[in-house]
Scaffold this active site. Structure first.
Site, mmCIF file in Angstrom:
data_model
loop_
_atom_site.group_PDB
_atom_site.id
_atom_site.type_symbol
_atom_site.label_atom_id
_atom_site.label_comp_id
_atom_site.label_asym_id
_atom_site.label_seq_id
_atom_site.Cartn_x
_atom_site.Cartn_y
_atom_site.Cartn_z
ATOM 1 N N GLY A 10 0.824 -1.209 0.000
ATOM 2 C CA GLY A 10 0.000 0.000 0.000
ATOM 3 C C GLY A 10 0.856 1.255 0.000
ATOM 4 O O GLY A 10 2.091 1.190 -0.005
ATOM 5 N N ASP A 56 -4.858 -12.328 1.537
ATOM 6 C CA ASP A 56 -5.842 -11.557 2.286
ATOM 7 C C ASP A 56 -5.612 -11.858 3.774
ATOM 8 O O ASP A 56 -5.691 -13.023 4.178
ATOM 9 C CB ASP A 56 -7.241 -12.010 1.840
ATOM 10 C CG ASP A 56 -8.360 -11.224 2.503
ATOM 11 O OD1 ASP A 56 -8.143 -10.680 3.609
ATOM 12 O OD2 ASP A 56 -9.449 -11.168 1.918
ATOM 13 N N TYR A 62 -0.001 -17.914 7.817
ATOM 14 C CA TYR A 62 1.093 -18.806 8.209
ATOM 15 C C TYR A 62 2.419 -18.194 7.753
ATOM 16 O O TYR A 62 2.601 -17.906 6.568
ATOM 17 C CB TYR A 62 0.929 -20.201 7.591
ATOM 18 C CG TYR A 62 2.123 -21.078 7.905
ATOM 19 C CD1 TYR A 62 2.268 -21.661 9.155
ATOM 20 C CD2 TYR A 62 3.146 -21.251 6.968
ATOM 21 C CE1 TYR A 62 3.381 -22.419 9.470
ATOM 22 C CE2 TYR A 62 4.267 -22.011 7.268
ATOM 23 C CZ TYR A 62 4.381 -22.586 8.525
ATOM 24 O OH TYR A 62 5.485 -23.324 8.838
ATOM 25 N N GLY A 102 -2.830 -12.738 16.307
ATOM 26 C CA GLY A 102 -2.565 -14.157 16.556
ATOM 27 C C GLY A 102 -1.156 -14.545 16.143
ATOM 28 O O GLY A 102 -0.465 -15.280 16.862
ATOM 29 N N ALA A 114 -1.839 0.065 12.844
ATOM 30 C CA ALA A 114 -2.064 1.351 12.181
ATOM 31 C C ALA A 114 -3.524 1.726 12.396
ATOM 32 O O ALA A 114 -4.416 1.191 11.753
ATOM 33 C CB ALA A 114 -1.750 1.239 10.692
ATOM 34 N N TYR A 145 -15.359 2.202 8.456
ATOM 35 C CA TYR A 145 -13.915 2.391 8.677
ATOM 36 C C TYR A 145 -13.653 2.764 10.140
ATOM 37 O O TYR A 145 -12.820 2.156 10.814
ATOM 38 C CB TYR A 145 -13.413 3.481 7.738
ATOM 39 C CG TYR A 145 -11.923 3.732 7.787
ATOM 40 C CD1 TYR A 145 -11.014 2.732 7.454
ATOM 41 C CD2 TYR A 145 -11.419 4.978 8.158
ATOM 42 C CE1 TYR A 145 -9.639 2.972 7.488
ATOM 43 C CE2 TYR A 145 -10.056 5.221 8.193
ATOM 44 C CZ TYR A 145 -9.171 4.216 7.854
ATOM 45 O OH TYR A 145 -7.816 4.461 7.894
#
Ligand code: UDP
Length: 312
Positions: A10, A56, A62, A102, A114, A145
Site C-alpha cells: 500500500g 488476504d 502462516y 494471533g 495502524a 472504517y
C-alpha cells in the site's frame, strides 16, 4: 529484526518497507492488492531481505520461521472505498487484526496497529489529543472504517492486557505523498489529477472544513520510533499544520499552474468539520515531530504523479 507488514504494497506500507530495509531489517510484505499495488514494491523485487506474499489477511496467516514484529497496516482507507468495499473494510479491521495479533502472539513478536484519526469521528474536541474518545456515527457511511479501527484498537489492547503481547497503536492523521493512488478519491491525489487535466478542482461543501496534512516520510519516521519504543498507549502521528480544503485547492492550483479554478460539490455524509492532531505525546515520548513543509511535500507528490502520467 524480521518483520511482517500487512498492507505492505500500500501507500504507507510500501514506504515503511523501504525504511525498515534501509535500517537493515528483514521484511515480509503481505497484501491482497485490493487497494495496494505491486508497482509500489516493484523496486524491491530481488532484494535479499525482502519477501512478498499475496494474501488476504482476514484468512489464516502462516509465516515460516521467527518474527520479531508484526505491523498491521492492511486496510482500504479512502472514502471512496467506504461506499464500494465496506464489508472488506470491516473484515480487515476486525478479522484481519485478530489474525495479525494471533501471529504476533504465536511468534512472541511485537505488534503495531495502524489506527487512524477517524477514531475521533467528527470531533467535538479540537485539536484532538489521544485521551479524547471521539464522536463517531456507528451507522453512517464512514462508520465501516471508523468502527473497524475502533474495534481494532480494542482487540489490540485486549491482547496486550490479557495475553501480554507487546503492542503499539499509531493514530495516523491525513498523510500524503508519492504512491498514493491517483484514483484514490482523497483530496490531494484528486486535486492533483484534476489540475493535470486542466479541470476545476472539486471542493466539497464550502471548503471551510479543515485537515492537517503530513508528508509520508515524516509519518514513517514516527511509526518507526513508536515501534522501537516502549509506548503501548495510542500515539497521534500527524502534522499539526491545519488548513481549510479551500486553501489546499488554491495551493495545488498555484503549484500546478492550473487556471481552471474551483467548483463546489456537495459535502459527503459525516465529513469531519475539523481535524488537527495534538502531537504532545509523540513529541515527549518519541522525540518526534514533522519536518517536511507542505509546499515541499506537495512538489514531490506532484512530480510523482507527473512521472506516473508520463509512463502510462
Ligand atoms: N474533498 C474535497 N474534494 C475532493 C476530495 C475530498 O473537497 O475532491 C474534501 C473531503 O470532503 C474532506 C477533505 O477534502 O472534507 C479531506 O478529504 P480526504 O478524502 O482527503 O480525507 P478525509 O476526509 O478522510 O480526512
Amino acid at each position: 529484526m524480521r518483520i511482517l507488514i500487512t498492507g505492505g504494497a500500500g501507500f504507507i506500507g510500501s514506504h515503511l518497507c523501504d525504511r525498515l530495509l534501509a535500517e537493515g531489517h528483514h521484511v515480509i510484505a503481505m497484501d491482497n492488492l485490493i487497494t495496494g499495488h505491486t508497482r509500489n514494491i516493484a523496486h524491491l523485487a530481488g532484494h535479499e531481505r525482502f519477501q512478498f506474499i499475496k494474501q488476504d489477511v482476514t484468512e489464516y496467516i502462516y509465516i515460516d520461521g521467527p518474527l520479531d514484529a508484526v505491523m498491521h497496516l492492511a486496510s482500504p482507507a479512502s472514502p471512496i472505498c467506504f461506499d464500494q468495499i465496506p464489508i472488506q473494510i470491516l473484515k480487515v479491521g476486525a478479522l484481519g487484526t485478530h489474525k495479525a495479533l494471533g501471529v504476533a502472539r504465536t511468534k512472541k513478536a511485537v505488534f503495531l496497529l495502524a489506527s487512524t484519526s477517524e477514531v475521533y469521528g467528527d470531533p467535538l474536541v479540537h485539536p484532538q489529543s489521544e485521551d479524547y474518545w471521539g464522536n463517531v456515527n456507528p451507522i453512517g457511511v464512514r462508520g465501516v472504517y471508523d468502527e473497524a479501527k475502533r474495534f481494532a484498537e480494542a482487540i489490540t489492547m485486549a491482547y496486550h492486557r490479557h495475553h501480554g503481547v507487546t503492542t503499539h497503536i499509531v493514530r495516523i492523521f491525513n498523510t500524503y505523498g508519492p504512491r498514493m493512488a491517483a484514483e484514490d478519491g482523497r483530496a490531494i491525489p484528486n486535486f492533483i489529477s484534476q489540475a493535470f487535466h486542466g479541470r476545476p478542482l472539486t471542493v466539497h461543501g464550502d471548503g471551510l472544513q479543515t485537515r492537517s496534512f503530513c508528508y509520508v516520510s515524516d509519518l514513517v519516521d514516527g511509526i518507526y520510533r513508536l515501534l522501537m519504543s516502549g509506548v503501548s498507549e495510542p500515539v497521534n502521528i500527524g502534522n499539526p499544520n491545519e488548513m481549510t480544503i479551500l486553501e489546499l485547492a488554491q495551493l495545488i492550483n498555484e503549484l500546478t499552474g492550473n487556471q481552471a479554478g474551483i467548483i463546489h460539490r456537495s459535502l459527503p455524509e459525516d465529513d469531519p468539520k475539523v481535524r488537527q492532531p495534538d502531537i504532545t505525546r509523540a513529541r515527549t515520548l518519541l522525540g518526534w515531530e514533522p519536518t517536511v513543509p507542505l509546499r515541499q511535500g506537495l512538489h514531490q507528490t506532484i512530480d510523482y504523479f507527473r512521472n506516473l502520467d508520463a509512463n502510462q
